[in-house]
Enzyme design. Sequence first.
Site: not given
Ligand code: SER
Length: 309
Positions: A7, A10, A31, A135
């Site tokens: 990654g 990013g 990536d 997430y």
């Molecule tokens: N920056 C991340 C998000 O906004 C949080 O870890 O998903």
Amino acid sequence: MRALITGAGGQIGHALVPALLHEGYEVLATDVIPLDYSTATAYLDVLDKEAVRKVLKEWRPQEVYHLAAYLSAKSEAEPEKGWTLNFTSTWQIFELCVEAKVERVFWASSIAVFGPHTPREATPQYPHMDPIGLYGIAKLAGERLAEYYYWRYGLDVRSLRFPGVVGPGHLPQGGTTDFAVHMFYAAAQQGSYTCYLLPETTLPMIYIDDAIAGIIQLMKAPREKLSVRGAYNIQGLSFSPRDLEREIQKTIPHFTCRYEPDFRQKLAESWPRSIDDRYARADWGWQPKYDLPNLAAAMWRALSIYEQS
Ligand code: SER
């Protein structure tokens, strides 16, 4: 020291690759998107187990930095990919790092591991955790797995619960804290911004230089000093969209911000407002440098550099 980064294209990768090169590392940056770094780069889909095994066998890194992820908003839009990329790939990387005898692994956790029943002020290292977003659920599972791999296989996994990361040069996409970067660019380019969170939504944030310093310090810390094997709480600073709007107006007085909250408001309200990072301070000397005025000054310096080039 040889490092493999996943990654690498990013937001964190953009700053970590040059920082590791500066530290004298040999870096293979990977990536699924094209990369432009002054070091070796390769296409690597972290969900392709055989491809990851092959890269580990050929590159033989002592350290792996697993940064490939979908952030919170993108994980809500594509839950299955969110889970496989954020959790399954992490499990595979841990497994393959044991097999390849990698010395240390870094992976990124998040403040999204916390939830509505977590205390929101000075959130402790070990509170009640009930993430509502996919997430955060995947990152919390990753934390448990990291600790499991440490105790069961001796894999030296290290991690930080990143707050919103703010820095120039790369616009984060798909997160709930992205506004903190986007507002600077919109202010500089259009003089106005429409924020998808309510103005008083205070969240923990960190300037990118502090985030990178934290990763490097944590990875250099002696193994026996580390008491947290899931992921360390770290606090940089906390601010709300309104605080940032006011800070930006000190430099761009005509800047205006409108507020049109969307589904991300619910995620943001389930996350802490500030973090208690005493374990990181005690175990490996965590000490952030950037408050809001310093962060803004650094962003303005960087933005005018980018505008001139
Ligand atoms: N920056 C991340 C998000 O906004 C949080 O870890 O998903």
